[in-house]
Design a protein around this motif. Structure first.
Motif, mmCIF file in Angstrom:
data_model
loop_
_atom_site.group_PDB
_atom_site.id
_atom_site.type_symbol
_atom_site.label_atom_id
_atom_site.label_comp_id
_atom_site.label_asym_id
_atom_site.label_seq_id
_atom_site.Cartn_x
_atom_site.Cartn_y
_atom_site.Cartn_z
ATOM 1 N N SER A 225 124.893 98.794 -35.632
ATOM 2 C CA SER A 225 126.156 98.571 -36.338
ATOM 3 C C SER A 225 127.348 98.703 -35.396
ATOM 4 N N SER B 162 125.099 91.820 -34.984
ATOM 5 C CA SER B 162 125.864 91.753 -36.230
ATOM 6 C C SER B 162 127.304 91.373 -35.916
ATOM 7 N N TRP C 118 131.422 92.990 -38.387
ATOM 8 C CA TRP C 118 132.390 94.055 -38.128
ATOM 9 C C TRP C 118 132.812 94.137 -36.665
#
Length: 216
Positions: free
Chosen positions: A10, A85, A88
């Motif tokens: 993340s 990812s 974000w």
């Protein structure tokens, strides 16, 4: 941090850990284990967290994600093999970008307030807090300029390309590029501004308490 994000971790979690480690190491190297270090670290982390919340709100309001980045197409090509990812990435970048300015303000103001307590132990908590706000006023101006100029400098080549391609002013205003740049600059600046009262309050709590302990 880059390797972790690239391999699918993340971006927000990795960037927050990076902020924690970087600010912790920096403040410890500057002042060792002390109340000044604690005040600077708490204020820095709080200021960066405030910046993150503000930018998350702006991202939601303007529908900005990592998919709006210029390099999104290239990154999408490697996502299937690495688990990268994109969503974000913008927030992660803002956290890292704001860290330097927020830490600068927090550590500088903390040092100034500790010196105020040392030179004038008779200051009340209210007077110390008000002095911290006054000292922080000039920091706000200089750090805000630093952030805005840094963002403007890194985007100079893109602006020149937009002019070369014949972009009209109304097209630029409605572009993702301008929305991202303005959001990053504004949110980082607000984070710096709000770090001032946070640092002043934390310093009053830690240094005012220390003053009373020393008196006893």
């Amino acid at each position: 941090m880059v390797q972790a994000i690239y391999h699918g971790f993340s971006p927000v979690v990795v960037s927050l850990l990076t902020v924690l480690i970087a600010s912790g190491v920096s403040t410890l190297l500057l002042n060792g284990f002390s109340r000044r270090t604690a005040a600077g670290l708490i204020s820095t982390l709080t200021g960066v967290a405030i910046t993150a919340v503000i930018f998350a709100f702006f991202s939601w309001l303007l529908h900005l994600t990592g998919y709006n980045l210029d390099a999104a197409e290239q990154l999408l090509m490697v996502r299937s093999s690495t688990g990268l990812s994109l969503r974000w990435l913008l927030l992660a970048g803002v956290l890292i970008s704001a860290l330097g300015a927020v830490m600068d303000v927090a550590v500088s103001l903390t040092a100034a307030m500790e010196e105020l307590v040392r030179v004038n132990p008779s200051l009340s908590g209210k007077e110390l807090f008000r002095s911290g706000l006054h000292i922080g006023e000039d920091m706000i101006g200089t750090m805000s300029n630093t952030l805005i100029m840094a963002y403007a400098g890194t985007s100079l080549d893109t602006m020149l390309c937009l002019i070369a391609y014949g972009y009209q002013f109304h097209q630029l205003l409605s572009s993702d590029y301008l929305a991202i740049e303005l959001s990053q600059g504004l949110c980082a600046t607000l984070g710096v501004v709000l770090t001032i009262p946070v640092t002043a309050a934390v310093s009053v709590i830690l240094f005012y308490q220390k003053k009373h302990i020393c008196r006893r």
